[in-house]
Motif scaffolding. Structure first.
Motif, PDB file in Angstrom:
ATOM      1  N   VAL A  46       0.839  -1.202   0.000  1.00  0.00           N
ATOM      2  CA  VAL A  46       0.000   0.000   0.000  1.00  0.00           C
ATOM      3  C   VAL A  46       0.877   1.256   0.000  1.00  0.00           C
ATOM      4  CG1 VAL A  46      -1.680   1.335   1.320  1.00  0.00           C
ATOM      5  CG2 VAL A  46      -1.965  -1.133   1.083  1.00  0.00           C
TER       6      VAL A  46
ATOM      7  N   GLY B 141      -1.988  -5.984  -3.960  1.00  0.00           N
ATOM      8  CA  GLY B 141      -2.900  -5.349  -3.015  1.00  0.00           C
ATOM      9  C   GLY B 141      -4.313  -5.875  -3.100  1.00  0.00           C
ATOM     10  N   THR B 142      -4.645  -6.503  -4.213  1.00  0.00           N
ATOM     11  CA  THR B 142      -5.972  -7.111  -4.362  1.00  0.00           C
ATOM     12  C   THR B 142      -6.015  -8.505  -3.737  1.00  0.00           C
ATOM     13  OG1 THR B 142      -6.341  -5.911  -6.422  1.00  0.00           O
ATOM     14  CG2 THR B 142      -7.726  -7.832  -6.020  1.00  0.00           C
TER      15      THR B 142
ATOM     16  N   THR C 149      -6.865  -0.828  -4.080  1.00  0.00           N
ATOM     17  CA  THR C 149      -5.511  -1.026  -4.590  1.00  0.00           C
ATOM     18  C   THR C 149      -5.524  -1.383  -6.073  1.00  0.00           C
ATOM     19  OG1 THR C 149      -5.612  -3.309  -3.782  1.00  0.00           O
ATOM     20  CG2 THR C 149      -4.536  -1.684  -2.368  1.00  0.00           C
ATOM     21  N   THR C 150      -6.540  -2.105  -6.508  1.00  0.00           N
ATOM     22  CA  THR C 150      -6.642  -2.429  -7.935  1.00  0.00           C
ATOM     23  C   THR C 150      -6.811  -1.168  -8.771  1.00  0.00           C
ATOM     24  OG1 THR C 150      -7.672  -4.548  -7.411  1.00  0.00           O
ATOM     25  CG2 THR C 150      -7.939  -3.738  -9.646  1.00  0.00           C
TER      26      THR C 150
ATOM     27  N   LEU D  75       2.309   1.693  -3.405  1.00  0.00           N
ATOM     28  CA  LEU D  75       1.272   2.183  -4.322  1.00  0.00           C
ATOM     29  C   LEU D  75       1.070   3.684  -4.163  1.00  0.00           C
ATOM     30  CD1 LEU D  75      -1.524  -0.546  -4.323  1.00  0.00           C
ATOM     31  CD2 LEU D  75      -0.304   0.340  -6.302  1.00  0.00           C
TER      32      LEU D  75
ATOM     33  N   GLY E 104      -3.581   0.937  -8.797  1.00  0.00           N
ATOM     34  CA  GLY E 104      -2.579   0.321  -9.654  1.00  0.00           C
ATOM     35  C   GLY E 104      -2.856   0.536 -11.130  1.00  0.00           C
TER      36      GLY E 104
ATOM     37  N   GLY F 208      -0.841  -3.384  -7.716  1.00  0.00           N
ATOM     38  CA  GLY F 208      -2.298  -3.401  -7.594  1.00  0.00           C
ATOM     39  C   GLY F 208      -2.843  -4.805  -7.432  1.00  0.00           C
TER      40      GLY F 208
END
Length: 202
Positions: free
Chosen positions: A20, A130-131, A160-161, A23, A164, A127
Motif C-alpha cells: 500500500v 494489493g488485491t 488497490t486495484t 502504491l 494500480g 495493484g
C-alpha cells in the motif's frame, strides 16, 4: 502442511502495508510525471519553432542555420536535445565525437523513458498484490460471519486495484507520447550528423 500455510499467510499479510505504501508512492510519482509531461509538451512547441530550420531540404541552409543556432544556445537552460544540436554544430569536423553525441542522446532518452516504463510494469503488479492479499482475511471473515471485516478487506482490495491501474494508465500514456518525441529528435540528430559529414567531405 498447516504450519507452512500459516507461515505463508503471515508473510502475505505482512506485505500488505509495504504494498500500500509503495502504491501511494508510485501514485505520487505518476501525478508528478503527468504534471511535468504537460510542461514538457508546451516547452517542445518552443523547441520546434527554434529548430524549424531542420525541415529545410537545402543542406547548406540547414548547416549554416545550425552553426548560428549553436552560437546562440549557450544562453538559458537548453534541453538535452538542444545541447546535442549545439554540440553537433560545435564539433562538426569531428565525426567520431558527433556519433558519440547522438549515441549519448539515445542513452539519455532511454533513461528518461525508464520512469514511465517502471509505472507501467509495477503499477499493475502492486495493484494485483494489493488485491490478492486482503482476499485471504476477507474469506476468513466470510467463513466466521464477520461481515464488517470482510467488507473492509474487500474495500482495500478494490482500492488497490484501481490505484494500480491508474498508475499504469499514466505510465502508458506518457510513455507512448514521449517515445515519439525522442524518436523524432533522434532522427533529427542523425540527419544533422549526416549532413555535417557530407558537408565536410565536399
Amino acid at each position: 502442511m498447516e504450519t507452512i500455510s500459516n507461515i505463508l499467510f503471515w508473510i502475505s499479510n505482512g506485505l500488505l502495508v509495504p504494498v500500500v505504501v509503495l502504491l501511494l508512492l508510485f501514485m505520487a510519482k505518476a501525478l508528478l510525471l503527468a504534471a511535468t509531461f504537460f510542461g514538457e509538451f508546451h516547452r517542445r512547441k518552443t523547441i520546434l519553432s527554434q529548430t524549424a530550420f531542420l525541415d529545410s531540404g537545402d543542406a547548406a541552409k540547414v548547416v549554416s542555420a545550425l552553426l548560428a543556432f549553436s552560437g546562440q544556445s549557450s544562453s538559458g537552460k537548453p534541453t538535452a536535445y538542444l545541447k546535442a544540436l549545439a554540440a553537433l554544430g560545435e564539433h562538426r569536423q569531428n565525426a567520431p565525437y558527433c556519433e558519440r553525441v547522438v549515441a549519448n542522446y539515445e542513452v539519455d532518452a532511454a533513461k528518461e523513458l525508464s520512469g514511465s516504463r517502471i509505472l507501467v510494469k509495477l503499477g499493475p503488479m502492486l495493484g494485483l498484490m494489493g488485491t490478492l492479499i486482503p482476499m485471504g482475511p476477507a474469506l476468513v471473515g466470510l467463513a466466521t460471519g464477520d461481515i464488517s471485516s470482510m467488507a473492509y478487506n474487500m474495500q482495500v482490495a478494490f482500492a488497490t486495484t484501481v490505484v494500480g491501474m491508474v498508475i499504469a494508465a499514466i505510465g502508458v500514456a506518457t510513455l507512448q507520447v514521449r517515445q515519439r518525441w525522442y524518436a523524432r529528435e533522434l532522427n533529427n540528430l542523425e540527419y544533422v550528423r549526416q549532413l555535417l559529414t557530407q558537408n565536410d567531405e565536399n
